[in-house]
Design an enzyme around this catalytic site. Structure first.
Site, short mmCIF file in Angstrom:
data_model
loop_
_atom_site.label_atom_id
_atom_site.label_comp_id
_atom_site.label_asym_id
_atom_site.label_seq_id
_atom_site.Cartn_x
_atom_site.Cartn_y
_atom_site.Cartn_z
N TYR A 1 94.91 129.25 8.34
CA TYR A 1 94.20 129.94 9.25
C TYR A 1 93.45 131.11 8.81
O TYR A 1 93.00 131.14 7.48
CB TYR A 1 95.40 130.58 10.27
CG TYR A 1 96.07 129.24 10.94
CD1 TYR A 1 95.49 128.41 11.58
CD2 TYR A 1 97.55 129.51 10.78
CE1 TYR A 1 96.14 127.27 11.88
CE2 TYR A 1 98.20 128.28 11.32
CZ TYR A 1 97.37 127.23 12.04
OH TYR A 1 98.30 125.93 12.45
N LEU B 1 112.78 122.20 5.42
CA LEU B 1 113.80 121.23 5.39
C LEU B 1 115.08 121.92 5.00
O LEU B 1 115.76 121.14 4.15
CB LEU B 1 113.13 120.24 4.48
CG LEU B 1 112.31 119.19 5.16
CD1 LEU B 1 112.33 118.01 4.21
CD2 LEU B 1 113.11 118.52 6.31
N SER C 1 112.29 130.04 12.52
CA SER C 1 111.04 130.24 11.67
C SER C 1 110.01 130.06 13.14
O SER C 1 110.39 129.54 14.11
CB SER C 1 110.73 128.89 11.25
OG SER C 1 109.63 129.28 10.17
#
Ligand SMILES: Cc1cc2nc3c(=O)[nH]c(=O)nc-3n(C[C@H](O)[C@H](O)[C@H](O)COP(=O)(O)O)c2cc1C
Length: 390
Positions: free
Chosen positions: A194, A316, A28
């Site tokens: 964002y 996770l 990621s």
């Protein structure tokens, strides 16, 4: 009886447009806040990304690169706003490719969450004190509307139509540079509060022009960014779009909205929806989404099921068997790991051993794999028969 060995789905290669990933494991995007003041990557970024490629991931995304100096979050972000950035970024892409990973890039405009301190300095807005202490002056932020990200934060300017046009040109030019640097997968950061997310969410978009109001209007900027990117991104290279699939507050962007946007994506050249969540204001979605392993997988599964688009799950994910089940059960086509890769950069290669046995050492770089395979034979031979169950 058939002796055919079926590879675990997590380890199965996948081809998107003209690019093949050796497995479904993705690193990621993760900002390192370690760039030079003028936004250039350093040896830290090189070592970080090369190490992760050696670790066996199929695809690795760089951190979010600022498409303009004011698009950065912090003074430590890497940028891609000028042609002088192409050569140093090409060095990163080449290192990832050298060790078998598809080199991916993420582009971002941080909008109203720009001009902040590095996380370990508090992640709060920069002030004049930071200018004096570290020569890190704050700058004026932009957003869909003049609404601060958090109470007490500086108020951003509502971006004008000309400003929108400029950012679209910046996204296109940044994409051209990313292509020239040799990246082979694109990820646009439409999540985490964002600039793009600030247009999508009704909580941050209070505009009354063609970019605000209805969901269709609020999606306009995100789709214009996709078009700007596709105008410079070759047809044989894949395009991921990261979204916050749900907002972290009532009355915000919902999973139904995400599905509606994803339905539009295909016509705008997007191949994979990268399913994240939250971040519009405060940094996490813990208020509404419990942080359990794979907490965002249901978003990836729903988008995939309802739109037929490919998806990437993240959040996770730490156990190889769990990661494999996400792909096996067709809840996502890619599994991304973030912090687990910081903890263990060889996680993908170790997941391959866990799922596929010692034969998978053959997929490690020989300088490690040969020795580790020999070690596994030694260990097996030295085990007591009762431990082996015979
Ligand atoms: C150090 C760090 C930096 C991050 N930077 C970015 C980034 O540049 N772009 C982005 O989309 N997400 C970023 N994220 C979010 C991760 O990509 C990922 O979605 C998140 O950490 C959840 O996955 P994990 O539980 O496997 O870490 C960052 C996370 C960490 C820990």
């Amino acid at each position: 009886m058939s002796s055919r060995i079926v590879a675990p789905p997590l380890l199965t290669p996948i081809t998107l447009r003209g690019v093949t990933c050796r497995n479904r494991i993705v690193i990621s995007p993760m900002q390192q806040y370690a760039a030079t003041r003028d936004g250039r990557p350093t040896d830290w970024h090189f070592l970080h990304l090369a190490k992760l490629a050696i670790g066996g991931a199929g695809l690795i995304f760089t951190e979010a690169l600022g498409i303009s100096p004011e698009a950065r979050l912090t003074w430590g972000d890497v940028g891609i706003w000028d042609d002088a950035s192409i050569a140093p970024l090409a060095r990163l892409a080449a290192a990832m490719a050298e060790y078998g990973a598809v080199p991916g890039v993420q582009l971002n405009h941080a909008g109203r969450k720009a001009s902040v301190l590095r996380p370990w300095h508090g992640f709060d807005p920069l002030t004049a004190d930071d200018a004096a202490a570290r020569d890190e002056a704050p700058w004026q932020t932009l957003s869909a509307s003049a609404q601060p990200a958090n109470p007490g934060w500086p108020t951003p300017l509502a971006i004008t139509r000309d400003g929108i046009k400029r950012t679209l040109e910046d996204f296109a030019a940044a994409t051209r540079r990313a292509r020239q640097a040799g990246f082979q997968a694109m990820n646009i950061h439409g999540a985490h509060g964002y600039l793009i997310h600030s247009f999508l969410s009704p909580l941050s978009n209070l505009r009354d022009d063609a970019y605000g109001g209805t969901r269709e209007n609020r999606m306009r900027y995100a789709l214009e960014v996709a078009d700007a990117v596709r105008s410079e991104w070759p047809a044989d290279l894949p395009f991921f779009y990261r979204l916050s699939c749900v907002d972290d507050a009532d009355g915000g962007w919902t999973l139904d909205d995400t599905v509606a946007l994803a339905h539009e994506f295909e016509a705008h050249g997007v191949d994979v929806v990268d399913c994240s969540s939250g971040g519009l204001g405060r940094r996490t979605t813990t208020a509404i989404v419990a942080r359990v392993p794979g907490y965002q997988v249901p978003y990836a599964a729903r988008v995939r099921r309802d739109t037929g688009l490919k998806t990437m799950a993240v959040g996770l994910i730490r156990e190889p068997v769990h990661a494999n089940s996400i792909v096996a059960e067709e809840r996502a086509d890619f599994v991304a790991i973030g912090r687990e890769a910081l903890f263990n950069p060889h996680w993908p290669a170790q997941a391959a051993i866990a799922l596929g046995g010692p034969a998978q050492y053959d997929s490690w770089p020989a300088a490690y794999g040969w020795w580790l395979k020999a070690r596994s034979r030694t260990l097996e031979a030295s085990m007591l028969p009762e431990l082996l169950g015979s």
